[in-house]
Motif scaffolding. Structure first.
Motif, PDB file in Angstrom:
ATOM      1  N   TRP A   1      -6.162   0.044  -5.447  1.00  0.00           N
ATOM      2  CA  TRP A   1      -6.748   0.120  -3.938  1.00  0.00           C
ATOM      3  C   TRP A   1      -7.965   0.610  -4.271  1.00  0.00           C
ATOM      4  O   TRP A   1      -8.370   1.626  -4.697  1.00  0.00           O
TER       5      TRP A   1
ATOM      6  N   ASN B   1       0.740  -1.297  -0.146  1.00  0.00           N
ATOM      7  CA  ASN B   1       0.000   0.107  -0.023  1.00  0.00           C
ATOM      8  C   ASN B   1       0.964   1.150   0.053  1.00  0.00           C
ATOM      9  O   ASN B   1       0.599   2.399   0.505  1.00  0.00           O
TER      10      ASN B   1
ATOM     11  N   ASP C   1      -1.247   3.570  -5.189  1.00  0.00           N
ATOM     12  CA  ASP C   1      -2.773   3.240  -5.472  1.00  0.00           C
ATOM     13  C   ASP C   1      -3.073   2.359  -6.472  1.00  0.00           C
ATOM     14  O   ASP C   1      -3.718   1.874  -6.577  1.00  0.00           O
TER      15      ASP C   1
ATOM     16  N   GLU D   1      -1.838   5.709   5.635  1.00  0.00           N
ATOM     17  CA  GLU D   1      -1.401   5.391   4.144  1.00  0.00           C
ATOM     18  C   GLU D   1      -0.662   6.376   3.562  1.00  0.00           C
ATOM     19  O   GLU D   1      -0.032   5.998   2.287  1.00  0.00           O
TER      20      GLU D   1
ATOM     21  N   ARG E   1      -9.971  -5.033  -0.616  1.00  0.00           N
ATOM     22  CA  ARG E   1      -9.431  -3.897  -0.535  1.00  0.00           C
ATOM     23  C   ARG E   1      -8.553  -3.448  -1.896  1.00  0.00           C
ATOM     24  O   ARG E   1      -8.536  -2.260  -2.119  1.00  0.00           O
ATOM     25  N   VAL E   2      -8.212  -4.381  -2.492  1.00  0.00           N
ATOM     26  CA  VAL E   2      -7.604  -4.341  -3.920  1.00  0.00           C
ATOM     27  C   VAL E   2      -8.567  -4.742  -4.850  1.00  0.00           C
ATOM     28  O   VAL E   2      -9.003  -5.668  -4.795  1.00  0.00           O
TER      29      VAL E   2
ATOM     30  N   ALA F   1      -4.916  -8.401   0.471  1.00  0.00           N
ATOM     31  CA  ALA F   1      -5.849  -7.255   0.089  1.00  0.00           C
ATOM     32  C   ALA F   1      -6.922  -7.571  -0.910  1.00  0.00           C
ATOM     33  O   ALA F   1      -7.712  -6.698  -1.300  1.00  0.00           O
TER      34      ALA F   1
END
Length: 608
Positions: free
Chosen positions: A577, A277, A280, A607, A303-304, A298
Motif C-alpha cells: 500500500w 487493507n 500493508d 485503516e 493505491r497499491v 487499489a
C-alpha cells in the motif's frame, strides 16, 4: 548465515598485555569496530550510516504485516510452542549486519572487537557502557555469559549444533566478555557469536527459561511488545528510550512507531486481508497470484504498488524433502526415482506462468554452485570418501532431469521404473510392491493449502508408477511438532543459502543433528564425508578455499537426492500500500524493510 564482499585484510593491529589474554606481550591482535570473515569491512570506523538507508528518514506511523497460523509463546529461543513473529525486534546483538555486505558485522552492543586474525580460538567483545535493557537495567558481560550458557543448555537444538565449538564464555570485566573456542580454525564462529540476541540475566533469574509463555519479555532492542491478542495479533511499539537509537548502525532504520502482525489461517485468506487493507506489505510467493490476481481496484488506481526488487542472494534450496530415516526413503535409488516423477517443465508452464527457474544447486544463483565435472581441487577433497559416496558425486554435477513438459513425462517415468526395479520394487496387482508384497505408501505433510496444487501432479505421476502418495494438511502447531519429531515421509522445506556458508551447515547436514529433535537436519543425513566438508568450510582461510569446499559439498548433497528440487526467482515480488517512503537504492541482499518509513495516509484512523 544468515553476508560479505571479500577484499584484502587491512585492519589496524595493537598489542595487549600478557596478563589480560594469557598470551605473549608480542602477540599482535586487532581492535576494530567490525569483524569480517575475510578482508576488511567496507565501511571504515566512524561511518555515519549503512549505505541502503535514508539517514534523515522521519520517525512515526505504522507498519502492518501478516503471519500464518497462530502463536502461543513469546520465547523464540526454545524448542517448544509456536513463537510469535517479530520477536527479533526485542533483542540487540553484539553486532549488526548490513544488507549490502556479506561476511561483515559492525559493533552494536559491542563498541570494540578484539581478536587475533591468525588464531580463531578466541575473541573478545567490549561492550558499550550505555547499553541498557528496556527496563533501564544496564546490559553487561554477565548477560552475554548468561545468554550463551542458557542457549547451550536449554535452548533449541539449532543453538547447540551452531555453537558446539564454544569452549567457554567468560566475563573479563563488566564490559568485556571473552569467547574461547575448541579449535583455532573455525574462522566463522568468532563472528557468529555476535549475531545472537542477548538475554537479560536479571529477568530470567526468577523465571523458567525452557517453557512457553505469553508473559511480555524484557529485551534491549528498538521495540517493545505493546499489545497481544494471543494467537491472532501482536504489536510492537518503538521504544522512545532505546539506548542505541543514534548509533550509526541504526541511523535511518527502525522508523515506525508501531509494527504489528495480523495472523491468518492460510495464504489465501491472508491475500484477501491484504486486498481489504488489513496489512500493508505482502511478499508474494505464488506466481499464479502475482500474474492473475493483482487486478483489484487499489492496484489499478495506484493505491497499491507492485514492484520486483532484484537481489544478489543465492537461491535457497526449496523442495520436497525425503525423511531418509524411514524405509524405503533410505534407499538412494528410490529417492532418485521419486524425483523423476516431478515434472517441473509442465508445472512451470501450466501452474506458474513460466515465472520460475528450476533450482539445480543448493547455492543456485551464485558462484558457489558446482558446475560440470569436479576440478582437481574438488576431487582432492572427495577422493578420501570414494567408497562412501555415490559415484555421481565424482562426475558432472547432478541436475534434475528435464521433461517434454506434456504432463505425462513418459521417458522420465520409465527411468524411474527402472531405478525402482533395481531397488527391489515391482508393479504387481495394481501397486508397486517390495519382495514381501508390501505396497509403497507415502505421506506428504503440508501446512499451506496452496501447495496442494503443486503436489497433485507429482501424486498423479507417482500413481502411474504404482505408488500411493497421500496428502496430510495440518495446522501450524501440529505441523511444527511433527517436523520437530521427524514424524513425516515427505514435506516441503527450504534450506537457506548464504554467500558465506559456515556453522549453520552443522544443523542442516551434520550427523550429530540428524537424531536431535527440532534440528534443521530434516532429511536425517548422516555422512562422515559431509561432516568433513563442513569442517573444511568453517576453517577456510581464503575465498578460493571456501568456494572449492562448498562446490564439493554441493556435489555430494545433490548426488544423494535428499529432496526433489523445486524452483526459484532472483527477485522479491512485493505488493505494498502506498503509505511508505523507501531509500533510493535497495540493498543487495535483503528486502530492506527496516529502512522504510511512514509517508502518511489521509485515512489512517479508518485503516487501523
Amino acid at each position: 548465515m544468515w553476508h560479505g564482499v571479500f577484499i584484502r585484510l587491512a585492519m589496524r593491529c595493537c598489542f595487549l598485555a600478557m596478563g589480560l589474554f594469557g598470551m605473549s606481550a608480542q602477540a599482535a591482535v586487532q581492535h576494530s569496530h567490525a569483524i569480517t570473515l575475510r578482508g576488511a569491512p567496507a565501511l571504515a570506523e566512524g561511518f555515519r550510516h549503512f549505505n541502503s538507508v535514508n539517514p534523515d528518514a522521519p520517525k512515526g506511523g505504522r507498519l502492518r504485516l501478516d503471519a500464518l497460523g497462530t502463536f502461543d509463546s513469546l520465547n523464540g529461543f526454545i524448542n517448544k510452542g509456536v513463537a510469535a513473529e517479530g520477536l527479533n525486534r526485542l533483542y540487540d546483538s553484539l553486532t549488526a549486519g548490513s544488507e549490502d555486505e556479506f561476511g561483515t558485522r559492525y559493533g552494536l552492543l559491542a563498541k570494540r572487537i578484539i581478536r587475533d586474525p591468525n588464531d580463531a580460538s578466541w575473541v573478545i567483545y567490549e561492550l558499550r557502557p550505555e547499553a541498557r535493557f528496556s527496563d533501564g537495567h544496564p546490559l553487561r558481560a554477565e548477560d552475554v555469559v548468561f545468554t550463551f550458557e542458557t542457549l547451550l543448555s536449554e535452548g533449541a537444538p539449532a543453538y547447540k549444533a551452531y555453537f558446539a565449538d564454544i569452549a567457554s564464555v567468560t566475563a573479563l570485566s563488566p564490559l568485556r566478555v571473552k569467547f574461547r573456542f575448541k579449535h583455532k580454525t573455525n574462522r566463522e564462529l568468532p563472528m557468529t557469536v555476535g549475531e545472537i540476541g542477548i538475554l537479560p540475566k536479571h529477568y530470567w533469574a526468577t523465571r523458567e527459561f525452557n517453557r512457553t509463555s505469553l508473559e511480555v519479555p524484557i529485551g534491549s532492542g528498538p521495540y517493545v511488545i505493546s499489545d497481544i491478542d494471543p494467537g491472532r495479533r501482536i504489536s510492537y511499539a518503538r521504544n522512545p528510550d532505546y539506548w542505541a537509537r543514534d548509533l550509526n548502525v541504526n541511523r535511518g532504520r527502525y522508523n515506525f512507531d508501531q509494527i504489528s502482525y495480523q495472523y491468518y489461517r492460510d495464504g489465501s485468506v491472508a491475500f484477501e486481508g491484504f486486498k481489504a487493507n488489513q496489512y500493508d506489505v505482502r511478499e508474494e510467493n505464488k506466481a499464479k497470484t502475482w500474474a492473475t490476481e493483482y487486478n483489484f481496484p487499489a492496484v489499478t488506481d495506484g493505491r497499491v504498488i507492485l514492484q520486483r526488487q532484484r537481489h544478489e542472494n543465492p537461491a535457497p534450496m526449496q523442495g520436497f524433502a525425503f525423511n531418509t530415516r524411514r524405509t524405503p526413503l533410505n534407499d538412494l535409488a528410490v529417492r532418485e526415482a521419486l524425483s523423476l516423477a516431478f515434472d517441473f517443465e509442465w508445472a512451470n508452464r501450466a501452474l506458474f506462468f513460466g515465472a520460475y527457474t528450476r533450482t539445480t544447486s543448493f547455492y543456485a544463483n551464485s558462484d558457489l554452485a558446482a558446475q560440470g565435472v569436479p576440478s582437481k581441487a574438488e576431487l582432492a577433497l572427495l577422493k578420501p570418501w570414494r567408497k562412501q559416496l555415490p559415484a555421481a558425486a565424482f562426475g558432472p554435477a547432478v541436475t534434475p532431469a528435464k521433461s517434454a513438459g506434456d504432463g505425462y513425462d513418459r521417458a522420465n517415468l520409465l527411468r524411474a521404473q527402472a531405478l525402482l526395479k533395481q531397488a527391489g520394487w515391482h508393479y504387481r496387482d495394481g501397486a508397486l510392491r517390495d519382495v514381501a508384497g508390501t505396497p509403497m505408501r507415502l505421506e506428504m505433510l503440508l501446512v499451506q493449502p496452496e501447495f496442494e496444487r503443486i503436489v497433485q501432479p507429482l501424486r498423479r505421476n507417482l500413481a502411474r508408477l504404482g505408488i500411493d502418495l497421500s496428502i496430510r494438511l495440518l495446522d501450524v502447531a501440529q505441523y511444527i511438532e511433527r517436523l520437530r519429531q521427524f514424524d513425516f515421509d515427505l514435506t516441503v522445506t527450504g534450506v537457506p543459502a548464504s554467500l558465506s556458508p559456515g556453522n549453520e551447515l552443522w544443523s542442516y547436514w551434520g550427523s550429530q543433528s540428524a537424531d536431535t529433535p527440532g534440528s534443521g537436519n530434516l532429511v536425517g543425513l548422516k555422512s562422515p564425508a559431509v561432516d568433513a566438508l563442513i569442517a573444511r568450510i568453517t576453517q577456510a582461510k581464503s575465498r578460493d578455499t571456501l568456494v572449492t569446499s562448498v562446490h564439493a559439498l554441493d556435489r555430494v548433497l545433490r548426488a544423494q537426492w535428499l529432496l526433489i528440487p523445486q524452483f526459484h526467482i532472483p527477485f522479491f515480488r512485493i505488493a505494498r500500500w502506498d503509505f511508505f517512503g523507501l531509500p533510493n537504492d535497495p540493498p543487495r541482499y535483503g528486502l530492506g524493510l527496516d529502512s522504510w518509513w511512514w509517508k502518511g495516509s489521509p485515512n489512517i484512523a479508518q485503516e487501523r
